[in-house]
Design a protein around this motif. Structure first.
Motif, short mmCIF file in Angstrom:
data_model
loop_
_atom_site.label_atom_id
_atom_site.label_comp_id
_atom_site.label_asym_id
_atom_site.label_seq_id
_atom_site.Cartn_x
_atom_site.Cartn_y
_atom_site.Cartn_z
N ALA A 243 -0.76 -3.35 -10.72
CA ALA A 243 -1.20 -1.98 -10.48
C ALA A 243 -2.54 -1.92 -9.78
O ALA A 243 -2.87 -0.91 -9.15
N ASN A 244 -3.33 -2.98 -9.88
CA ASN A 244 -4.66 -3.00 -9.27
C ASN A 244 -4.70 -3.76 -7.95
O ASN A 244 -5.79 -3.91 -7.37
N LEU A 245 -3.57 -4.24 -7.51
CA LEU A 245 -3.49 -4.89 -6.20
C LEU A 245 -3.17 -3.82 -5.15
O LEU A 245 -2.15 -3.15 -5.23
N THR A 246 -4.05 -3.67 -4.18
CA THR A 246 -3.85 -2.62 -3.18
C THR A 246 -2.58 -2.86 -2.38
O THR A 246 -1.82 -1.94 -2.12
N TYR A 247 -2.33 -4.12 -2.01
CA TYR A 247 -1.13 -4.47 -1.26
C TYR A 247 -0.42 -5.59 -2.01
O TYR A 247 -0.52 -6.77 -1.65
N ALA A 248 0.28 -5.21 -3.08
CA ALA A 248 0.86 -6.19 -3.99
C ALA A 248 1.93 -7.04 -3.32
O ALA A 248 2.10 -8.22 -3.63
#
Length: 369
Positions: A243-248
């Motif tokens: 959820a905290n990865l901008t571009y997972a």
């Protein structure tokens, strides 16, 4: 006259849905739903597909006419103009939002220090030119990259499964958050329900009877491939990190241990994102232009293309000051506005069906002698 074929419809909307889901919506969906992210994808695609079907049924009542033309015959001119104005604003606003997301991504990853206005202006020029060429060229342009896009998505999904711990799969059915699932379902419903805009250019489709079948297959394909990417993503990283990865999705490609090619193929994936998001912006811009054109009874959409294209670039630069504000703005404003716009064709259908049934029930008066 060149028209949109069912195959072109299937190819465009499959990539249209996938590009948004795997690029910018993965983190918000996982943040809301966590391990149960598969539930919103299934439920939201069904609800969005239902809205699309109702819009299709409305269009089939007058297949040779545009909704912006005949809408006033159903609900009256003042209310019709208000609805068209609202829909045009929502689609124009969404085009600007996607353009800003794409601009921030390019500046942050590849062109740090480059002014936002330069990147946004160049991308806006590309989309405006594509809209100027016509809706059939927008649909035709996606055919060349369809198989490459699907091959990349499938490759990432399959390769990422090798590192999943088997017992972690239990988390998919043992962790539920009702409120988060509801919020994520609203996001997915809004995305899949965006296809209701087909009512605004329905006469452009070649075989209207097969159009809905093509849309259904696009929904099924994009749903399966989305689940194939989101489920490994949440199992590999966990809900908190994903959820905290901008571009997972990009991080997942670098996590795959199948060779240097797989680990460094993110430029190819980004190239597919870039192209499909430009097509999405062009499609929203075209919808706005044709809705206003048909409402004003103009014969050509091209005179309005450049002014609306400039407006999209202006909104893109003006709406927010940072990427963090953009994410909050998109989550709080875009989804409710889009859902309201998608319900408008349903309102037209219900009113039209009611009026048709009421007219049939009216007794026929015999002429007086």
């Amino acid at each position: 006259m060149n028209k949109i074929t069912p195959l072109q419809t299937y190819m465009l909307f499959t990539q249209y849905l996938l590009s948004t889901l795997v690029s910018f919506l993965a983190a918000p969906l996982i943040q809301n739903a966590g391990y149960s992210v598969w539930i919103p994808v299934i439920a939201g695609s069904l609800l969005g597909g239902t809205l699309t079907y109702l819009s299709f049924k409305l269009s089939c009542r007058r297949p040779g006419r545009y909704m912006a033309e005949y809408g006033q015959e159903i609900i009256g001119r003042p209310l019709h103009y208000l609805f068209v104005l609202f829909m045009s604003f929502v689609y124009l606003f969404t085009a600007a939002l996607v353009l800003r997301q794409l601009t921030d991504f390019i500046v942050e990853i590849y062109l740090p220090g480059t002014p936002l206005w330069a990147v946004a202006g160049l991308l806006g020029l590309c989309t405006t030119r594509l809209v100027h060429s016509g809706i059939t060229n927008i649909f035709r342009s996606t055919q060349g990259v369809f198989f490459v896009t699907l091959a990349l998505i499938v490759l990432v999904a399959v390769a990422s499964c090798q590192d999943i711990v088997p017992y972690s799969v239990v988390s998919l059915v043992s962790n539920f958050d009702g409120r988060g699932i509801f919020s994520a379902t609203a996001i997915i419903t809004g995305l899949f329900g965006e296809m209701t805009f087909i009512a605004l250019f329905f006469p452009k489709f070649k075989e209207t009877g097969r159009t809905m079948k093509a849309l259904v297959w696009a929904i099924v394909t994009s749903r399966v491939l989305t689940l194939g990417n989101l489920i490994p993503m949440v199992l590999l990283f966990g809900p908190s990190l994903a959820a905290n990865l901008t571009y997972a999705n990009l991080e997942m490609t670098r996590y795959i241990q199948l060779g240097n090619f797989i680990q460094n193929m993110d430029p190819i994936l980004i190239l597919m994102w870039l192209f499909m998001l430009l097509v999405k912006i062009s499609l929203f811009l075209y919808i706005t232009v044709i809705a206003v054109t048909q409402t004003l009874k103009m014969k050509d959409t091209r005179p309005l293309t450049l002014p609306f294209g400039v407006t999209v670039v202006f909104l893109c630069l003006w709406m927010v000051n940072s990427s963090e504000t953009l994410d909050r703005f998109a989550g709080n404003a875009e989804v409710p506005m889009m859902l309201l716009a998608e319900l408008i064709p349903v309102v037209y259908l219900l009113v039209d069906a009611f009026r048709s049934r009421f007219k049939k029930r009216q007794p026929v008066r015999e002429p007086s002698t």
